[in-house]
Design a protein around this motif. Sequence first.
Motif, PDB file in Angstrom:
ATOM      1  N   VAL A   1      79.532  84.462  48.755  1.00 55.40           N
ATOM      2  CA  VAL A   1      79.113  84.474  47.171  1.00 55.40           C
ATOM      3  C   VAL A   1      80.331  84.702  46.335  1.00 55.40           C
ATOM      4  O   VAL A   1      80.345  84.336  45.328  1.00 55.40           O
ATOM      5  CB  VAL A   1      78.176  85.862  47.320  1.00 55.40           C
ATOM      6  N   SER A   2      81.344  85.803  46.731  1.00 54.36           N
ATOM      7  CA  SER A   2      82.321  86.107  46.309  1.00 54.36           C
ATOM      8  C   SER A   2      83.433  85.048  46.095  1.00 54.36           C
ATOM      9  O   SER A   2      83.693  84.447  44.980  1.00 54.36           O
ATOM     10  CB  SER A   2      83.268  87.001  46.819  1.00 54.36           C
ATOM     11  N   LEU A   3      83.388  84.021  46.841  1.00 55.69           N
ATOM     12  CA  LEU A   3      84.315  82.594  46.752  1.00 55.69           C
ATOM     13  C   LEU A   3      83.647  81.869  45.734  1.00 55.69           C
ATOM     14  O   LEU A   3      84.335  81.336  45.060  1.00 55.69           O
ATOM     15  CB  LEU A   3      84.314  81.830  48.272  1.00 55.69           C
ATOM     16  N   VAL A   4      82.112  81.583  45.967  1.00 54.14           N
ATOM     17  CA  VAL A   4      81.776  80.712  44.886  1.00 54.14           C
ATOM     18  C   VAL A   4      81.803  81.364  43.757  1.00 54.14           C
ATOM     19  O   VAL A   4      82.151  80.661  42.412  1.00 54.14           O
ATOM     20  CB  VAL A   4      80.219  80.606  45.444  1.00 54.14           C
ATOM     21  N   ALA A   5      81.710  82.577  43.345  1.00 50.25           N
ATOM     22  CA  ALA A   5      81.791  83.267  42.083  1.00 50.25           C
ATOM     23  C   ALA A   5      83.321  83.041  41.659  1.00 50.25           C
ATOM     24  O   ALA A   5      83.253  82.967  40.252  1.00 50.25           O
ATOM     25  CB  ALA A   5      81.418  84.577  42.120  1.00 50.25           C
ATOM     26  N   ALA A   6      84.299  83.379  42.407  1.00 43.08           N
ATOM     27  CA  ALA A   6      85.529  83.118  41.990  1.00 43.08           C
ATOM     28  C   ALA A   6      85.861  81.685  41.560  1.00 43.08           C
ATOM     29  O   ALA A   6      86.515  81.468  40.341  1.00 43.08           O
ATOM     30  CB  ALA A   6      86.629  83.508  43.247  1.00 43.08           C
ATOM     31  N   VAL A   7      85.272  80.783  42.454  1.00 46.02           N
ATOM     32  CA  VAL A   7      85.622  79.300  41.872  1.00 46.02           C
ATOM     33  C   VAL A   7      84.954  79.103  40.801  1.00 46.02           C
ATOM     34  O   VAL A   7      85.506  78.444  39.618  1.00 46.02           O
ATOM     35  CB  VAL A   7      85.043  78.371  43.087  1.00 46.02           C
ATOM     36  N   PHE A   8      83.473  79.643  40.388  1.00 41.84           N
ATOM     37  CA  PHE A   8      82.912  79.278  39.326  1.00 41.84           C
ATOM     38  C   PHE A   8      83.629  80.208  38.109  1.00 41.84           C
ATOM     39  O   PHE A   8      83.699  79.318  37.153  1.00 41.84           O
ATOM     40  CB  PHE A   8      81.576  79.871  39.404  1.00 41.84           C
ATOM     41  N   THR A   9      83.996  81.092  38.359  1.00 42.06           N
ATOM     42  CA  THR A   9      84.868  81.722  37.257  1.00 42.06           C
ATOM     43  C   THR A   9      86.149  81.039  36.704  1.00 42.06           C
ATOM     44  O   THR A   9      86.054  80.695  35.524  1.00 42.06           O
ATOM     45  CB  THR A   9      85.452  83.142  37.667  1.00 42.06           C
ATOM     46  N   TYR A  10      87.024  80.373  37.708  1.00 41.93           N
ATOM     47  CA  TYR A  10      88.195  79.449  37.311  1.00 41.93           C
ATOM     48  C   TYR A  10      87.631  78.276  36.672  1.00 41.93           C
ATOM     49  O   TYR A  10      88.055  77.983  35.584  1.00 41.93           O
ATOM     50  CB  TYR A  10      88.672  79.246  38.770  1.00 41.93           C
ATOM     51  N   VAL A  11      86.609  77.893  37.374  1.00 39.31           N
ATOM     52  CA  VAL A  11      86.321  76.395  36.499  1.00 39.31           C
ATOM     53  C   VAL A  11      85.779  76.823  35.357  1.00 39.31           C
ATOM     54  O   VAL A  11      86.060  76.101  34.314  1.00 39.31           O
ATOM     55  CB  VAL A  11      85.179  75.742  37.416  1.00 39.31           C
TER      56      VAL A  11
END
Lengths: 376, 362
Positions: B183-193
């Motif tokens: 969940v954190s990884l997806v959120a981090a990638v989402f934030t970046y994108v």
Amino acid sequence: MTGFRLPRLNRRQVPLLVVGAAVVFALAYVLLIAQKPPATGGGNWRTTTFGSAVDDPGSFLRIFLDSITFAGALFIVASGFALIFGLMRVVNMAHGAFYLLGGYIAYEIQQAMTGQGFAIPTSQVNTWEWVVPLLVAAPCIAFVGFVTQQGLLRWNQGQELRQALITIAISVIVADQIIAHFPRATSTVAQKFGGNAVSLSWPGWTDRFVNLHVAGVHYSLARLVMLGLGIAVGLALWLWLYRTKTGMVIRAGVDDQKMTSALGINIQRTFAIAFVLGSALAAFGAVVWASQANIAAGQDGQWLLNSLVVVIVGGMGSIFGAAAGAILYAFVLNFSATYLPTAGADCCTQYSIVVTFALIALVLAFRPQGLFGRPG
Amino acid sequence: MRWNVLRSSPKTTIERAIGAIALVLAALGPLVFNQYWAHQILIETFLFGIAAASLIFLSAYGGMVSLAQTALFGIAGVILGNLATRGGPGGTSKGLHLGWDPTVALVVAIAMTTAIGLMFGAIAARSIGIYFLMITLTYSVITTYFLGQVTLVSGFSGIGGINRYTPSWIGDLTGHPNRLYYVSLVAAVFTYVLIRYVVRTPFGITLQGVRDEPVRMSSLGYNVPLHRTLAFGFAAFLASLSGVLYVWWSGQIAPGNVDLPETISLLVIAVIGGLARIEGAWLGAFAFIIIQNYVRGFTFPFLGFGGTLFGGSFNTVIGIIFLLIVLISPDGLMGIWDRALAARSRVGRAGPSAEAPARTGG
């Protein structure tokens, strides 16, 4: 036409009127509306800690004096911050850490001089034993400030953000080292180090209550001395800035740095003087407030906030702004702590911080440069 | 929108390669790394990286260095804690215990934090540079005192046990830390994108115009304070994601999580990574958390008194590293990386560099 006609309001006047009404209501609440909590408990929106100023003038006067005397201590600390900021555009984020370090140094000196244990009873302190710690702590912090300014800030003058980050780094290091090394000379191991709360003591002669002959109020002489010191610092700063050549140069530097140095004035020397004096004022304020309350690790943030609020509200880099900001902030803080409605609240909740925030928000909404600041 | 994929420089190729490797490593995280690394260090890196990315977004594209991101992070956590937890036997002791459905609570927490961010932004929008820094610092300190003093919603001990109330579509996080990891990884990638997307929209372009030439943009008819306010609201939204992840990870939120040292820590993360590039957020978070986890054990002569219980070494070390970064490379590790690559390509030996700083996430 004989009827009374409401003046047409433009869009800009409406929020001003709303704020005006809120301020008038707050004044009316404190002066007339507030009521003491009934003996049976409960209460309504009129219930506060004390009655209104008309019903309970003694409490009102006491809180008024608490505010104005706190403003004295606040002014001493914040004027140092404002001086540095006004002249050099350096937001000294280490001001709170300097404050704390100054307080601890003074405590160590006072403890060594009086030969007392962890707590120093006021009766054991004479004037000399209060003045000497001040005279040691202030130059110590002035020296720390001097090294900071000459070593780390002088060569990147004008890079405001970078300088703010540098002073933040210094505040982190100093605050952590305070925890590691202070208080030193305490009697038991448990009290040693770790940034434990300690307090200095006022000289013994201040430990009495003065009869003010108004509403039967007796008020602490120490707090009045604190106010006196604040006024003295303000007067000295005013005389220095407005009546001496150095002060003239400093004010010229505030207005136009490049022009001042183009006139052949050594602005770097002036910068050093301002930073040294500003840091020393942090220590001075620490000695004063630590004598009234205490100092402990973590209060660096609190005093940085205090200085920031005073400067943001009062206006960046003006001595009158610092005074006005200190008084306004102290009154808002003290009055909202005691006169906010208490009915329905639980034991420990304090909403006064919200009022402080409202003060900042209001001032910034109408005057982004602060009350006494100049735009630009 | 420009498609510079087609004509990418050697530098972007290297960075893409490193980014792809980091992403693959991160995606395989729980398999590659041991539990301590995956569930402590990397999750913390992802979530603090998001908060740092919100700070770097404001700084890099809006020209505003905000110290309020930690406060907004905490506000999101506290709102979630108040809305989602239940009181009573076995429940949490503090907060309002509204016991809402966790999904609703999550959405409301993020929306409310964004709204508070918009309000904060609106108040500070007419101030720039160092004034903005000071005003956002007061937001941060005031939030700390608010949480500490208003016992109704938090109090000094804060709210605990929030991680037991997670949305059903995420499931139990305490029992399955790998879920939280992803969940954190997806959120981090989402934030970046999302940030990379937003800065290329007309809004993002205007924001960069406002950053560089506020007066000119104003005379062109753009509403400068409005753009700053919206940018601040967007950053508050990102910070709220980080705050939600934090309370799911640690289970609790207290004024101590948003106080001045924590505020400064987030700034340190952003500055170590580099205030000019979004990637720096996760790089800085990774570096900071590694230092935090591995320097704690050491003591340095004259700097501490042996124990780390009461201050002593760790913060001093962080402070010194922070000072050195600010003195040597104000744009942080990403700045060092950029300069190193520039120096290499000047020499004419552009190629993958062995001493490339490790990048994680996003």
